[in-house]
Motif scaffolding. Structure first.
Motif, mmCIF file in Angstrom:
data_model
loop_
_atom_site.group_PDB
_atom_site.id
_atom_site.type_symbol
_atom_site.label_atom_id
_atom_site.label_comp_id
_atom_site.label_asym_id
_atom_site.label_seq_id
_atom_site.Cartn_x
_atom_site.Cartn_y
_atom_site.Cartn_z
ATOM 1 N N UNK A 32 0.817 -1.146 0.028
ATOM 2 C CA UNK A 32 0.108 0.069 -0.020
ATOM 3 C C UNK A 32 0.821 1.171 0.032
ATOM 4 N N UNK A 33 0.894 2.106 -0.927
ATOM 5 C CA UNK A 33 1.618 3.409 -1.095
ATOM 6 C C UNK A 33 0.465 4.335 -0.168
ATOM 7 N N UNK A 34 1.188 4.723 0.679
ATOM 8 C CA UNK A 34 0.485 5.616 2.034
ATOM 9 C C UNK A 34 0.121 6.802 1.406
ATOM 10 N N UNK A 35 -0.858 7.530 1.668
ATOM 11 C CA UNK A 35 -1.545 8.853 1.275
ATOM 12 C C UNK A 35 -0.604 9.823 2.154
ATOM 13 N N UNK A 36 -0.279 11.011 1.755
ATOM 14 C CA UNK A 36 0.430 11.803 2.713
ATOM 15 C C UNK A 36 -0.244 12.164 3.548
ATOM 16 N N UNK A 37 -1.681 12.484 3.507
ATOM 17 C CA UNK A 37 -2.463 13.137 4.403
ATOM 18 C C UNK A 37 -2.984 12.056 5.612
ATOM 19 N N UNK A 38 -2.677 10.919 5.362
ATOM 20 C CA UNK A 38 -3.103 9.822 6.108
ATOM 21 C C UNK A 38 -2.421 9.847 7.618
ATOM 22 N N UNK A 39 -3.039 10.032 8.745
ATOM 23 C CA UNK A 39 -2.482 10.273 9.965
ATOM 24 C C UNK A 39 -1.857 8.725 10.627
ATOM 25 N N UNK A 40 -1.088 8.950 11.587
ATOM 26 C CA UNK A 40 -0.611 7.793 12.231
ATOM 27 C C UNK A 40 -1.666 7.047 12.889
ATOM 28 N N UNK A 41 -2.781 7.573 13.383
ATOM 29 C CA UNK A 41 -3.682 7.154 14.291
ATOM 30 C C UNK A 41 -4.699 5.998 13.045
ATOM 31 N N UNK A 42 -4.761 6.538 11.947
ATOM 32 C CA UNK A 42 -5.493 5.799 11.071
ATOM 33 C C UNK A 42 -4.824 4.546 10.598
ATOM 34 N N UNK A 43 -3.291 4.900 10.210
ATOM 35 C CA UNK A 43 -2.613 3.969 9.999
ATOM 36 C C UNK A 43 -2.595 2.693 10.904
ATOM 37 N N UNK A 44 -2.717 3.330 12.333
ATOM 38 C CA UNK A 44 -2.585 2.198 13.467
ATOM 39 C C UNK A 44 -3.948 1.107 13.555
ATOM 40 N N UNK A 45 -5.094 2.030 13.155
ATOM 41 C CA UNK A 45 -6.507 1.391 12.878
ATOM 42 C C UNK A 45 -6.434 0.459 12.155
ATOM 43 N N UNK A 46 -5.999 0.826 10.610
ATOM 44 C CA UNK A 46 -6.121 -0.108 9.595
ATOM 45 C C UNK A 46 -4.974 -1.264 9.739
ATOM 46 N N UNK A 47 -3.880 -1.216 10.468
ATOM 47 C CA UNK A 47 -2.969 -2.164 10.818
ATOM 48 C C UNK A 47 -3.635 -3.291 11.635
ATOM 49 N N UNK A 48 -4.587 -2.677 12.573
ATOM 50 C CA UNK A 48 -5.114 -3.428 13.681
ATOM 51 C C UNK A 48 -5.964 -4.350 13.018
ATOM 52 N N UNK A 49 -6.742 -3.779 12.014
ATOM 53 C CA UNK A 49 -7.786 -4.736 11.333
ATOM 54 C C UNK A 49 -7.021 -5.628 10.476
ATOM 55 N N UNK A 50 -5.576 -5.368 9.912
ATOM 56 C CA UNK A 50 -5.300 -6.283 9.145
ATOM 57 C C UNK A 50 -4.587 -7.375 10.196
ATOM 58 N N UNK A 51 -4.339 -7.220 11.288
ATOM 59 C CA UNK A 51 -3.813 -8.218 12.400
ATOM 60 C C UNK A 51 -4.955 -9.184 12.659
ATOM 61 N N UNK A 52 -6.154 -8.578 13.023
ATOM 62 C CA UNK A 52 -7.547 -9.151 13.294
ATOM 63 C C UNK A 52 -7.712 -10.198 12.169
ATOM 64 N N UNK A 53 -7.415 -10.014 10.874
ATOM 65 C CA UNK A 53 -7.563 -10.756 9.754
ATOM 66 C C UNK A 53 -6.692 -12.105 9.769
#
Length: 434
Positions: free
Chosen positions: A353-374
């Motif tokens: 995933x090429x990360x958007x410049x405006x994507x916050x650290x908190x948003x990335x952490x939430x997405x990563x947690x969803x990936x880990x849940x899978x």
């Protein structure tokens, strides 16, 4: 007694051109900030002892250098301008000569690693080279299609080239590396000998993985229609780092089966699949011209992300995606993290995933947690950046030397995060690059 030193080389991901490269279309691979690290220290037991430690695969093996078949090997090594020449293929006589030195290895993985090490060692060093310990650690997942063997081969080739006196010391800081090319002869020497190491690992590699691991940045690769002609390989060493999420589905897949499936589709629907493969080739060339712009910035990155989305769609149409890969893409789009595509053969494996410049650290952490849940494993890393580099003990303070050049501590690191925190080329001052 020789001073200890580290060498390090990055892994890689394929950004564009998976599967279409089989049909002689261009492909682009880029370096990752996930790397292999190799610590070289004088042997603690004897100046005649050579030791290879690879804690990540449970390997520790030693040889007495006087027992190695130097006469048999050296008569097959030629030189140009004082430097040992590589060969198109591994030399059968050298392979046969190393058999006895490898005879007590029972694991295929250990045998292959030791074979690669000894083949390079005996070409690049000699019987007078001081006995050293070589300890390899990797922050890359092994066997995930991320170039872990190539990064190891580059580390081995560069360290042995240093010991053999075949290359100049690494001299560029990271900021300098992206302004100029210092002594390409040394980097090209490492590149060519690491390809020999890759042949020890894989038989007939393309050369793209070790080229990326050596030069950093990105590499465009294209096989010729005529198999007797050499492949085209163009380095893009000045690609700046691009923030990336790398997500491993941990789902095994057979590259051969996936390539075979595309082959059957191409045979059954040649015009349709041919158009898809042609489109992937055109897309890769578009990406190449974006990535070599001297002032690569936000506009180029946004265009690159559009191409990432298009490329994934083309790969889906070839039938090489997987529900787990689509889940990663869905989650990244739900959180607006960035542009996602599968990388490598597909059918499981990894997505980037090429990360958007405006994507916050908190948003990335939430997405990563969803990936880990899978059940997935996600790495926050970067695309492009540094190639092979070295950290010399004599170039750092006594405090850093005691902290960093401790073999027992290095071999005992329990996680990749510990290795990166202490040794990461972004974290530890003193790293130099060729």
């Amino acid at each position: 007694m020789s001073e200890p030193f580290y060498v390090s080389a990055p892994g890689k991901v394929i950004i564009f051109g998976e599967h279409s490269a089989v049909y002689n279309k261009p492909a682009i691979a880029a370096a990752l900030s996930l790397r292999a690290y190799l610590l070289v220290t004088p042997s603690p037991t004897s100046s005649d002892t050579i030791t290879l430690d690879f804690p990540d695969i449970g390997l520790s093996h030693s040889w007495n250098k006087n027992d190695l078949p130097w006469d048999e090997v050296k008569k097959h090594v030629t030189h140009t301008d004082g430097l040992p020449d590589t060969t198109d293929e591994l030399v059968p006589e050298i392979i046969d000569g190393l058999t006895d030195a490898l005879s007590d290895l029972e694991s295929k993985l250990h045998y292959t690693a030791c074979h690669c090490f000894l083949y390079l060692y005996m070409n690049l060093c000699d019987i007078h080279t001081e006995g050293m310990s070589f300890c390899v650690r990797s922050t890359l997942p092994i066997g995930a299609g991320l170039g872990s063997s190539a990064s190891t081969a580059v580390c081995l080739a560069s360290s042995l080239a240093i010991l053999g006196g075949h290359i100049d010391p690494a001299a560029l800081t990271y900021s300098e590396k992206h302004k100029t090319t210092h002594n390409p002869r040394s980097a090209d020497f490492i590149d060519s000998w690491s390809l020999i190491g890759e042949k020890c690992f894989h038989g007939n590699p393309s050369g793209i993985d070790n080229a990326v691991a050596t030069h950093g940045g990105a590499v465009l690769y294209q096989r010729k229609d005529n198999p007797t002609m050499p492949s085209v390989r163009t380095s893009m060493p000045n690609l700046p780092p691009i923030k990336l999420l790398l997500t491993n589905t941990k789902i095994p897949r057979s590259t051969a089966d996936l390539v075979g499936g595309v082959g059957r589709l191409n045979k059954q629907y040649p015009k349709t699949s041919g158009c898809i493969l042609d489109a992937m080739g055109h897309l890769t060339n578009e990406a190449y011209h974006l990535m070599i712009r001297p002032f690569f910035g936000s506009d180029e990155l946004n265009n690159l992300k559009e191409l990432v989305n298009i490329n994934h769609g083309l790969l889906v149409s070839l039938g090489v995606s997987h529900p787990a890969l689509e889940k990663i893409k869905i989650i990244s789009e739900e959180f607006k993290v960035g542009a996602t595509k599968l990388t490598g053969a597909g059918g499981g494996g990894c997505a980037i995933t090429l990360v958007n410049d405006e994507c916050s650290k908190e948003t990335i952490e939430k997405a990563v947690q969803c990936f880990q849940d899978e059940g997935f494993e996600t790495f926050e890393t970067s695309l492009g950046g540094k190639g092979v580099g070295a950290l010399y003990a004599e170039n750092v303070s006594e405090e850093v030397r005691e902290k960093v050049f401790d073999l027992k501590r290095f071999s005992g690191f329990g996680t990749r995060e510990e290795i990166i925190e202490v040794l990461g080329v972004e974290n530890q001052e003193g790293w130099k690059f060729w």
